[in-house]
Design a protein around this motif. Structure first.
Motif, short mmCIF file in Angstrom:
data_model
loop_
_atom_site.label_atom_id
_atom_site.label_comp_id
_atom_site.label_asym_id
_atom_site.label_seq_id
_atom_site.Cartn_x
_atom_site.Cartn_y
_atom_site.Cartn_z
N SER A 162 -24.58 19.90 -70.61
CA SER A 162 -25.29 18.90 -69.81
C SER A 162 -26.46 18.32 -70.59
CB SER A 162 -25.79 19.54 -68.51
OG SER A 162 -24.71 20.00 -67.72
N ALA A 163 -27.18 19.19 -71.32
CA ALA A 163 -28.28 18.70 -72.15
C ALA A 163 -27.79 17.74 -73.21
CB ALA A 163 -29.00 19.89 -72.80
N ARG A 164 -26.66 18.05 -73.83
CA ARG A 164 -26.11 17.14 -74.85
C ARG A 164 -25.66 15.83 -74.23
NH1 ARG A 164 -20.93 18.97 -78.30
NH2 ARG A 164 -20.03 18.84 -76.21
N ARG A 165 -25.05 15.87 -73.05
CA ARG A 165 -24.60 14.65 -72.40
C ARG A 165 -25.77 13.74 -72.04
NH1 ARG A 165 -22.31 16.92 -68.67
NH2 ARG A 165 -23.66 16.54 -66.87
N PHE A 166 -26.83 14.31 -71.46
CA PHE A 166 -28.00 13.50 -71.12
C PHE A 166 -28.73 13.02 -72.36
CE2 PHE A 166 -27.85 16.05 -67.06
CZ PHE A 166 -27.44 14.98 -66.27
N ALA A 167 -28.77 13.85 -73.41
CA ALA A 167 -29.42 13.44 -74.66
C ALA A 167 -28.68 12.27 -75.31
CB ALA A 167 -29.50 14.61 -75.63
N ARG A 168 -27.37 12.29 -75.26
CA ARG A 168 -26.61 11.16 -75.81
C ARG A 168 -26.84 9.89 -75.00
NH1 ARG A 168 -20.68 13.96 -77.11
NH2 ARG A 168 -21.30 14.97 -79.08
N ALA A 169 -26.97 10.04 -73.68
CA ALA A 169 -27.23 8.86 -72.85
C ALA A 169 -28.63 8.31 -73.09
CB ALA A 169 -27.06 9.22 -71.37
N LYS A 170 -29.58 9.18 -73.39
CA LYS A 170 -30.97 8.74 -73.56
C LYS A 170 -31.26 8.26 -74.98
CE LYS A 170 -35.77 10.34 -73.17
NZ LYS A 170 -36.19 9.13 -72.42
N PHE A 171 -30.80 9.01 -75.99
CA PHE A 171 -31.15 8.70 -77.37
C PHE A 171 -30.02 8.04 -78.15
CE2 PHE A 171 -33.64 12.46 -76.13
CZ PHE A 171 -34.93 11.99 -76.36
N GLY A 172 -28.80 8.12 -77.64
CA GLY A 172 -27.66 7.60 -78.38
C GLY A 172 -26.84 8.74 -78.98
N VAL A 173 -25.55 8.49 -79.15
CA VAL A 173 -24.66 9.53 -79.65
C VAL A 173 -25.02 9.95 -81.07
CG1 VAL A 173 -22.26 10.10 -80.18
CG2 VAL A 173 -22.81 8.73 -78.15
N THR A 174 -25.35 8.99 -81.91
CA THR A 174 -25.64 9.30 -83.32
C THR A 174 -26.98 10.00 -83.50
OG1 THR A 174 -26.58 7.08 -83.60
CG2 THR A 174 -24.24 7.38 -84.13
N ALA A 175 -27.86 9.91 -82.51
CA ALA A 175 -29.19 10.53 -82.63
C ALA A 175 -29.16 12.04 -82.36
CB ALA A 175 -30.18 9.87 -81.68
N VAL A 176 -28.13 12.51 -81.67
CA VAL A 176 -28.04 13.94 -81.37
C VAL A 176 -27.58 14.67 -82.63
CG1 VAL A 176 -26.92 15.69 -79.93
CG2 VAL A 176 -27.52 13.46 -78.96
N PRO A 177 -28.37 15.60 -83.15
CA PRO A 177 -28.02 16.26 -84.43
C PRO A 177 -26.85 17.22 -84.28
CG PRO A 177 -29.98 17.26 -83.50
CD PRO A 177 -29.64 16.09 -82.61
N ARG A 178 -26.25 17.55 -85.40
CA ARG A 178 -25.17 18.53 -85.42
C ARG A 178 -25.73 19.91 -85.07
NH1 ARG A 178 -21.71 18.27 -90.79
NH2 ARG A 178 -20.65 19.89 -89.57
N GLY A 179 -24.93 20.70 -84.37
CA GLY A 179 -25.36 22.03 -83.98
C GLY A 179 -26.26 22.05 -82.77
N PHE A 180 -26.45 20.90 -82.12
CA PHE A 180 -27.34 20.83 -80.96
C PHE A 180 -26.82 21.69 -79.82
CE2 PHE A 180 -28.53 18.87 -76.91
CZ PHE A 180 -29.90 18.76 -77.05
N LEU A 181 -25.52 21.66 -79.57
CA LEU A 181 -24.94 22.41 -78.46
C LEU A 181 -25.15 23.91 -78.64
CD1 LEU A 181 -23.18 22.42 -75.86
CD2 LEU A 181 -21.18 22.58 -77.37
N LEU A 182 -24.78 24.45 -79.82
CA LEU A 182 -24.91 25.88 -80.04
C LEU A 182 -26.37 26.33 -80.06
CD1 LEU A 182 -22.14 26.48 -82.73
CD2 LEU A 182 -22.03 26.86 -80.26
#
Length: 230
Positions: A162-182
């Motif tokens: 859920s945090a990754r989904r909202f972060a992508r909606a707020k900052f953009g898909v490319t802004a979410v760094p790798r390994g964010f979920l884990l």
């Protein structure tokens, strides 16, 4: 007639050894001279990446290792202090960035039940002692702990996704760094007091972009996109 022959080799050793002249970087030989081969130039300009320690004595090497350890310890101490105080400029690289900070706030506001896994896991200690005396009870307790662990894992992944989904909606898909979920999953399993960087928000204080009206709006947009795709 009076001079030496042109093809005659000198017989005497003058004692002067010929040396290869060194040229500065970027030097261009004058017109008409032979151009050096590429491998000769590369070999001349090649320098070791790490300075050789062959010329150092044992005492100097020992002092150098001690200085390197001191610098590494000082860097580690500063990083740990930065994570306790919230100084993001001196945190380790994997904890920097507004997206990661936003994700940590979301996890801390969610209050995951997986944070209680470590206290529950302490039940394994008496279980190891009692399994020889009460094998049937030990099996039941073990299966119960496995079930609790899977529930905790499911809830942690739900919050992290859920945090990754909202972060992508707020900052953009490319802004979410790798390994964010884990990284967010791992934070869910730590008790609130043990989390580093320290928690800055209380439970229920979701960051901007993940509050109740934001979640409703995002759900509306997702449903609208599904209807358009259909």
């Amino acid at each position: 007639m009076f001079g030496a022959k042109k093809n005659q080799e000198p017989t005497e050793n003058t004692g002067v050894t010929e040396t290869t002249p060194t040229t500065p970087k970027g030097y261009t030989p004058p017109k008409g001279s032979a151009t050096p081969k590429r491998k000769v130039v590369e070999a001349r300009n090649r320098r070791p990446v790490v300075a050789s320690q062959a010329h150092l004595s044992k005492e100097e090497k020992r002092a150098q290792r001690a200085e390197n350890r001191r610098k590494a310890d000082e860097t580690y101490r500063q990083q740990q202090e930065a994570m306790r105080t919230g100084n993001e400029a001196k945190m380790p690289y994997q904890h920097r960035g507004k997206v990661r900070s936003w994700g940590r706030d979301y996890v801390d506001a969610s209050g995951p039940i997986s944070a209680y896994f470590m206290p529950v896991a302490l039940l394994l200690i008496p279980l190891i002692v009692l399994q020889n005396y009460f094998p049937k009870i030990a099996i039941i307790v073990t299966l119960t702990l496995y079930a609790v662990f899977f529930i905790f894992m499911f809830h942690a992944f739900y919050i992290a996704s859920s945090a990754r989904r909202f972060a992508r909606a707020k900052f953009g898909v490319t802004a979410v760094p790798r390994g964010f979920l884990l990284q967010m999953v791992g934070r869910c399993f730590y008790p609130r007091r043990w989390r580093l960087p320290v928690a800055k928000v209380k439970r229920g204080e979701f960051p901007e972009g993940a509050r109740a009206h934001d979640r409703k709006f995002l759900g509306f947009m997702n449903r609208k996109a599904k209807r358009n795709d259909a």
